[in-house]
Write an enzyme that holds these catalytic residues in place. Structure first.
Site, PDB file in Angstrom:
ATOM      1  N   ARG A  64      -3.305 -13.698   0.730  1.00 38.58           N
ATOM      2  CA  ARG A  64      -3.172 -14.039  -0.687  1.00 38.58           C
ATOM      3  C   ARG A  64      -3.877 -15.333  -1.086  1.00 38.58           C
ATOM      4  NH1 ARG A  64      -2.866  -9.028  -0.744  1.00 38.58           N
ATOM      5  NH2 ARG A  64      -0.852  -8.045  -1.178  1.00 38.58           N
ATOM      6  N   SER A  83       5.120   1.950  -0.169  1.00 41.58           N
ATOM      7  CA  SER A  83       3.877   1.285  -0.559  1.00 41.58           C
ATOM      8  C   SER A  83       3.236   0.669   0.676  1.00 41.58           C
ATOM      9  CB  SER A  83       4.145   0.209  -1.619  1.00 41.58           C
ATOM     10  OG  SER A  83       4.929  -0.836  -1.070  1.00 41.58           O
TER      11      SER A  83
END
Length: 409
Positions: free
Chosen positions: A98, A182
């Site tokens: 990230r 997911s």
């Protein structure tokens, strides 16, 4: 909202970010710039370019960048010098990606003179924190738009309806039915969460795992590999020099073949809730074992102890999104300084889900002295009588406590 003229969107080309792209155009009446990062997720990225063009994005406003070498060299390798494990198990595969994405979002925003950046992380997860802390650290005046905290498209049905209304192409599998969980993938790992995995007692099917074979079905013959280290980083495998990205790619292949690197974990998110995640980190699991073996030979005892004391704090910094914080940078300097003498080679045996060190050598930097440690005649290298005074001095406080009847029973 009318003050936003241009926004840079972290864009995957999937349903969520495609809907976000159109929503930004409609809600903020702004120009959208798309940024797609190749960090080894194993997907074809050109479809993202085509979809962005179809949704009205100018050719010059579509950025697709290969960040694989930068990802491993500047983010994964420094983290592994710290032997970072979150809550004793998680190798931080999603967390470490990230700040890299945030860095390039901010850089592209500067290049395109954008007013804001945007991402597709939800308001329940850690990624919103990681993206935004990274962006604010690198550009304190940047504006961050988080659609999941603003819109009312809070179900898959609403997202699909919005996509249909605005002519956004939807993958058949997305339309056919909700995915059972997911996924997030990069060169370091694949994560699986949500859906059927939200029950922490549910055992995922074998077909869920994408990069590792079942340890039970792994080869019956072990594989021994040799890792060469320079200042704490792997620079060669089995005598062949490799770039950082090639190192991780190669170890992923080896680890996946031997069923190494699976993890099923209930972790504590920074936002306060517990979350169940399943992870595959084959190459990273091998890297951690090899690095600790190399350090065992080349680092002083108290340096190892200090690093082990600081490691959980370092891991929390990465997990919680503080990669660009002054405290992480300061701690990284200490860690990197400790790696000056972490040089040599380690041999590891890969076998049915396990990684075992079977040899380590450091010709120049080893602190292992056979003359001192031997059980045979050492020629006076170590005086065993010194042990008596050592023990008495260390026992003094215990003896005093005993005399005062404070000894533990």
């Amino acid at each position: 909202m009318s003050k936003i003229k241009r926004v840079v969107l972290a864009y995957s080309g999937g349903l969520d970010t495609s809907v976000i792209l159109k929503w930004l155009q409609d809600t903020y009446r702004c120009e959208v710039v798309t940024f797609t990062a190749d960090i080894g997720q194993g997907e074809e990225l050109e479809p993202a370019r085509k979809k962005a063009l179809r949704l009205g994005i100018k050719k010059e406003n579509i950025f697709i960048e290969d960040l694989r070498e930068e990802f491993v060299r500047d983010f994964v390798f420094p983290m592994f010098r710290a032997n970072a494990l979150y809550e004793g198990e998680y190798l931080l595969g999603t967390s470490i990606a990230r700040p890299l994405i945030a860095k390039h979002l901010v850089e592209i925003a500067k290049k395109t003179k954008a007013d804001a950046v945007s991402h597709g992380a939800t308001g329940k997860g850690n990624d919103q924190v990681r993206f935004e802390l990274g962006a604010y650290a690198l550009n304190p005046n940047i504006r961050v738009i988080t659609p999941w905290r603003e819109w009312d498209l809070l179900s898959r049905e609403k997202l699909l309806a919005y996509a249909d209304k605005h002519g956004i192409p939807v993958d058949f599998q997305k339309r056919k039915g909700a995915a059972p969980y997911s996924m997030d993938a990069n060169m370091l790992h694949i994560s699986y969460e949500g859906g059927i995995l939200e029950d922490p007692n549910f055992v995922p099917e074998e077909t869920m795992w994408r990069t590792t074979v079942s340890p039970e079905k792994a080869p019956a013959t072990p594989q021994v590999i040799e890792l060469q280290y320079k200042k704490g980083d792997i620079v060669a495998i089995d005598g062949k020099a490799m770039t950082p990205a090639k190192v991780l790619q190669t170890l992923n292949k080896f680890g996946g073949k031997h069923g190494i690197g699976r993890l099923d974990l209930v972790e504590n998110r920074y936002v306060g809730m517990k979350s169940r995640g399943c992870y595959e980190t084959p190459g990273g699991t091998i890297m951690l074992k090899g690095h600790r073996a190399m350090e065992s030979l080349t680092l002083d005892r108290e340096v190892v102890a200090l690093k082990d004391d600081l490691m959980p704090r370092y891991a929390r910094m990465v997990y919680n999104g503080y990669w660009f914080s002054p405290e992480r940078r300061l701690l990284q300097g200490l860690i990197d300084a400790s790696q000056e003498h972490v040089n040599g080679t380690v041999r590891l045996k890969l076998y049915k889900g396990t990684v075992t060190c079977v040899g380590r050598v450091s010709p120049r930097d080893s602190l292992y002295d056979t003359k001192v440690v031997t059980f045979e005649e050492d020629g006076g290298a170590y005086n065993q009588k010194d042990g008596e005074g050592f023990i008495k001095l260390n026992a003094l406080r215990l003896r005093i406590a005993g005399l005062h009847k404070r000894s533990m029973k």
